[in-house]
Scaffold this motif. Structure first.
Motif, PDB file in Angstrom:
ATOM      1  N   TYR A   1      12.952  -5.942   6.989  1.00 23.63           N
ATOM      2  CA  TYR A   1      13.147  -5.198   6.252  1.00 23.63           C
ATOM      3  C   TYR A   1      12.032  -4.344   4.715  1.00 23.63           C
ATOM      4  O   TYR A   1      12.626  -3.726   4.597  1.00 23.63           O
ATOM      5  CB  TYR A   1      12.126  -6.769   4.920  1.00 23.63           C
ATOM      6  CG  TYR A   1      11.953  -6.886   4.472  1.00 23.63           C
ATOM      7  CD1 TYR A   1      12.556  -7.818   2.877  1.00 23.63           C
ATOM      8  CD2 TYR A   1      10.849  -6.856   3.535  1.00 23.63           C
ATOM      9  CE1 TYR A   1      12.550  -7.841   1.470  1.00 23.63           C
ATOM     10  CE2 TYR A   1       9.990  -7.092   1.801  1.00 23.63           C
ATOM     11  CZ  TYR A   1      11.552  -7.370   1.418  1.00 23.63           C
ATOM     12  OH  TYR A   1      11.096  -7.419  -0.460  1.00 23.63           O
ATOM     13  N   SER A   2      10.731  -3.800   6.566  1.00 20.02           N
ATOM     14  CA  SER A   2      10.232  -2.834   6.415  1.00 20.02           C
ATOM     15  C   SER A   2      10.780  -1.360   6.905  1.00 20.02           C
ATOM     16  O   SER A   2       9.934  -0.631   5.908  1.00 20.02           O
ATOM     17  CB  SER A   2       9.143  -3.267   7.059  1.00 20.02           C
ATOM     18  OG  SER A   2       8.283  -4.439   6.981  1.00 20.02           O
ATOM     19  N   GLY A   3      12.097  -1.841   6.898  1.00 17.15           N
ATOM     20  CA  GLY A   3      12.916  -0.346   7.238  1.00 17.15           C
ATOM     21  C   GLY A   3      12.914   0.181   8.646  1.00 17.15           C
ATOM     22  O   GLY A   3      13.549   1.261   8.690  1.00 17.15           O
TER      23      GLY A   3
ATOM     24  N   SER B   1       0.887  -0.953  -0.146  1.00 16.17           N
ATOM     25  CA  SER B   1       0.037  -0.018   0.343  1.00 16.17           C
ATOM     26  C   SER B   1       0.950   1.150   0.162  1.00 16.17           C
ATOM     27  O   SER B   1       2.086   0.872   0.259  1.00 16.17           O
ATOM     28  CB  SER B   1      -1.255   0.290   0.882  1.00 16.17           C
ATOM     29  OG  SER B   1      -0.484   0.282   2.632  1.00 16.17           O
ATOM     30  N   ASP B   2       0.232   2.520   0.475  1.00 12.20           N
ATOM     31  CA  ASP B   2       1.232   3.626   0.275  1.00 12.20           C
ATOM     32  C   ASP B   2       1.609   3.662   1.852  1.00 12.20           C
ATOM     33  O   ASP B   2       2.494   4.206   1.555  1.00 12.20           O
ATOM     34  CB  ASP B   2       0.192   4.850   0.105  1.00 12.20           C
ATOM     35  CG  ASP B   2      -0.371   4.668  -1.607  1.00 12.20           C
ATOM     36  OD1 ASP B   2      -0.126   4.835  -2.618  1.00 12.20           O
ATOM     37  OD2 ASP B   2      -1.960   5.468  -1.840  1.00 12.20           O
ATOM     38  N   TYR B   3       1.479   2.709   2.027  1.00 15.82           N
ATOM     39  CA  TYR B   3       2.334   2.677   3.490  1.00 15.82           C
ATOM     40  C   TYR B   3       3.636   1.775   3.399  1.00 15.82           C
ATOM     41  O   TYR B   3       3.860   1.909   5.125  1.00 15.82           O
ATOM     42  CB  TYR B   3       1.357   1.982   5.133  1.00 15.82           C
ATOM     43  CG  TYR B   3       0.074   3.227   5.340  1.00 15.82           C
ATOM     44  CD1 TYR B   3      -0.542   4.272   5.523  1.00 15.82           C
ATOM     45  CD2 TYR B   3      -1.479   2.181   4.344  1.00 15.82           C
ATOM     46  CE1 TYR B   3      -1.529   4.256   5.619  1.00 15.82           C
ATOM     47  CE2 TYR B   3      -2.876   2.785   4.708  1.00 15.82           C
ATOM     48  CZ  TYR B   3      -2.775   4.083   5.651  1.00 15.82           C
ATOM     49  OH  TYR B   3      -4.135   4.500   5.643  1.00 15.82           O
ATOM     50  N   SER B   4       4.112   1.869   2.458  1.00 18.51           N
ATOM     51  CA  SER B   4       5.098   0.997   2.761  1.00 18.51           C
ATOM     52  C   SER B   4       6.149   2.343   3.336  1.00 18.51           C
ATOM     53  O   SER B   4       7.368   0.956   3.358  1.00 18.51           O
ATOM     54  CB  SER B   4       5.541   0.814   0.862  1.00 18.51           C
ATOM     55  OG  SER B   4       5.779   2.034  -0.238  1.00 18.51           O
ATOM     56  N   LYS B   5       6.594   2.963   2.919  1.00 18.78           N
ATOM     57  CA  LYS B   5       7.780   3.407   4.095  1.00 18.78           C
ATOM     58  C   LYS B   5       7.430   3.817   5.491  1.00 18.78           C
ATOM     59  O   LYS B   5       8.282   4.558   5.935  1.00 18.78           O
ATOM     60  CB  LYS B   5       7.922   4.370   3.246  1.00 18.78           C
ATOM     61  CG  LYS B   5       8.039   4.121   1.845  1.00 18.78           C
ATOM     62  CD  LYS B   5       9.572   3.840   1.540  1.00 18.78           C
ATOM     63  CE  LYS B   5       9.618   4.028  -0.088  1.00 18.78           C
ATOM     64  NZ  LYS B   5      10.561   2.856  -0.410  1.00 18.78           N
TER      65      LYS B   5
END
Length: 164
Positions: free
Chosen positions: A134-136, A89-93
Motif C-alpha cells: 500500500y505504501s508503494g 508526511s513528506d515521506y509518503s513516497k
C-alpha cells in the motif's frame, strides 16, 4: 543493493535460531542489521531515525520468529509509528521503488502452516505485506524456516534471500 534487516525477537537473550541468522547476516557487507529489541529497550521507536535508515535501503526485510501467528509487539509498534509517519508526511513516497520481504522462523513443521488449521503462512503474513505494498513497495515472498533449529539452518539460502 543495500538491505536493511529489521530484526525483532521478544526473547532475544534466549534466541538461538535468529541469533545464528543475524550472525550470518553480519558477514554480508550489503546488509545493515537493525535489532530493534536492542536499540529500543524502552519500547519507544524513533520514527525519524528509522526513516533515515529506510532512505538508504533498497530492500527492507522484517525478521522475526512467528509468535501467536504474528510479529512481536515491538515490531508491531515499529509498523504503527514508522508507517504512520511515512503515510502522513513528506515521506509518503519513500517506499516506492523499494523491495520488502519477511524472514520468519517457526517452531512448527511446514505442514502446520498449509492451511488445514484455517490459514496458510502467507495468509497470516498478508497484513504486513499489504502495509508495505500500500505504501508503494514491491513485496517479495517470505523466507520461512520451519521447525527452526539453530544447529541446522539454511544459511546460504538465507544469505541469498537477503540479496533481494
Amino acid at each position: 543493493m543495500k538491505t536493511l534487516l529489521i530484526l525483532s525477537h521478544t526473547y532475544w537473550q534466549d534466541s538461538k535460531a535468529n541469533k545464528a541468522l543475524a550472525n550470518a547476516a553480519t558477514e554480508l557487507d550489503f546488509v545493515k542489521l537493525h535489532n530493534i529489541n536492542e536499540i529500543y529497550k524502552d519500547g519507544k521507536i524513533d520514527a525519524e531515525k528509522e526513516i533515515a535508515l529506510i532512505k538508504e535501503a533498497d530492500f527492507i526485510v522484517f525478521q522475526f520468529p512467528l509468535f501467536w501467528f504474528s510479529t512481536q509487539s515491538l515490531m508491531k509498534e515499529w509498523q504503527d509509528v514508522v508507517l504512520t509517519k511515512i503515510m502522513h508526511s513528506d515521506y509518503s513516497k519513500i517506499l516506492q521503488g523499494k523491495k520488502f520481504g519477511i524472514v520468519t522462523t517457526l517452531g512448527g513443521a511446514k505442514n502446520t502452516y498449509d492451511g488445514h488449521h484455517g490459514y496458510t503462512l502467507n495468509e497470516l503474513l498478508r497484513p504486513i505485506y499489504y502495509s508495505f505494498k500500500y505504501s508503494g513497495a514491491t513485496c517479495i515472498d517470505e523466507f520461512a524456516i520451519y521447525s527452526a533449529d539453530a544447529s541446522n539452518l539454511p544459511l546460504q539460502e538465507y544469505k541469498n534471500y537477503l540479496k533481494g
